[in-house]
Design a protein around this motif. Structure first.
Motif: not given
Length: 230
Positions: A9-15, A45-49
């Motif tokens: 799944s794509r992270s949505t918290s990265l610009p 675990f990479g869910l949010t950044w």
């Protein structure tokens, strides 16, 4: 991914931007390095950044965290500096590589402990090592300088580097001595090396080349010593 790569799944918290390296210090905490001095940190675990920017820094191409508190980053662009954190990435300090002098583009960094580490680069061939966390550095390639693009250690004793014109460097004593060879029959550059253990590893290069070894990186051609440390 949380299922060994079967689904993503794509992270949505990265610009949006260019990212060049990823490193996790444990199962939960990870870092990304990118262009314009940007470093992203994930606690879950990479869910949010969360994203931080190191002032007056260019493209951060390589990360290495030998512990959850101490980490190192190299910046491309013909500088002669590395960047270090001692508080788990909350703050970063730039430091100039001394006493070795060069103007290479630094491409890869790998530390096997908080104090023992290596940096490789290209343009003016660079391969250097430190035993004191970057306070001082030694030239490791005085015997056979070569442009290098990637470093990997599957354990503290066995290390590998790869680079221009099929170059392979390897050590079996934690980096005290290095040997240089090249994969025969090819003339491309190797851009990344990863080893599963001391014997089994992979390198990838120009034109989609992928090579695998199950013999610790040895080939059938004679090796040359890069340097034997005192």
């Amino acid at each position: 991914t949380s299922d060994a790569g079967s689904t993503w799944s794509r992270s949505t918290s990265l610009p949006q931007g260019s990212w060049f390296d990823i490193e996790f210090t444990d199962a939960q905490v990870g870092f990304l390095s990118g262009s314009e001095g940007v470093i992203a940190r994930s606690p879950d675990f990479g869910l949010t950044w969360s994203v931080d920017t190191i002032p007056q820094v260019g493209t951060l191409v390589s990360l290495s965290f030998p512990s959850n508190q101490v980490g190192y980053v190299t910046e491309s662009g013909y500088n002669w500096q590395f960047i270090k954190t001692t508080d788990g990435g909350l703050s970063w300090i730039r430091d100039t590589i001394q006493p070795v002098s060069n103007i290479s583009s630094l491409e890869s960094v790998f530390f096997t402990s908080e104090t023992r580490g290596f940096i490789a680069g290209w343009y003016i061939a660079t391969f250097i090592g430190t035993r004191d966390g970057g306070d001082s550095w030694q030239d490791l390639a005085t015997g056979a300088p070569v442009d290098l693009y990637s470093i990997d250690f599957p354990d503290s004793m066995h290390g590998f580097a790869c680079g221009w014109n099929m170059a392979i460097c390897r050590t079996v004593d934690g980096g005290d001595s290095w040997f240089f060879e090249s994969i025969p029959g090819f003339s491309a550059s190797l851009h990344a090396v990863r080893f599963l253990d001391a014997q089994t590893g992979f390198v990838v290069g120009d034109g989609g080349l992928i090579f695998k070894t199950t013999s610790g990186g040895t080939t059938s051609i004679a090796e040359r010593s890069l340097q034997t440390a005192g």
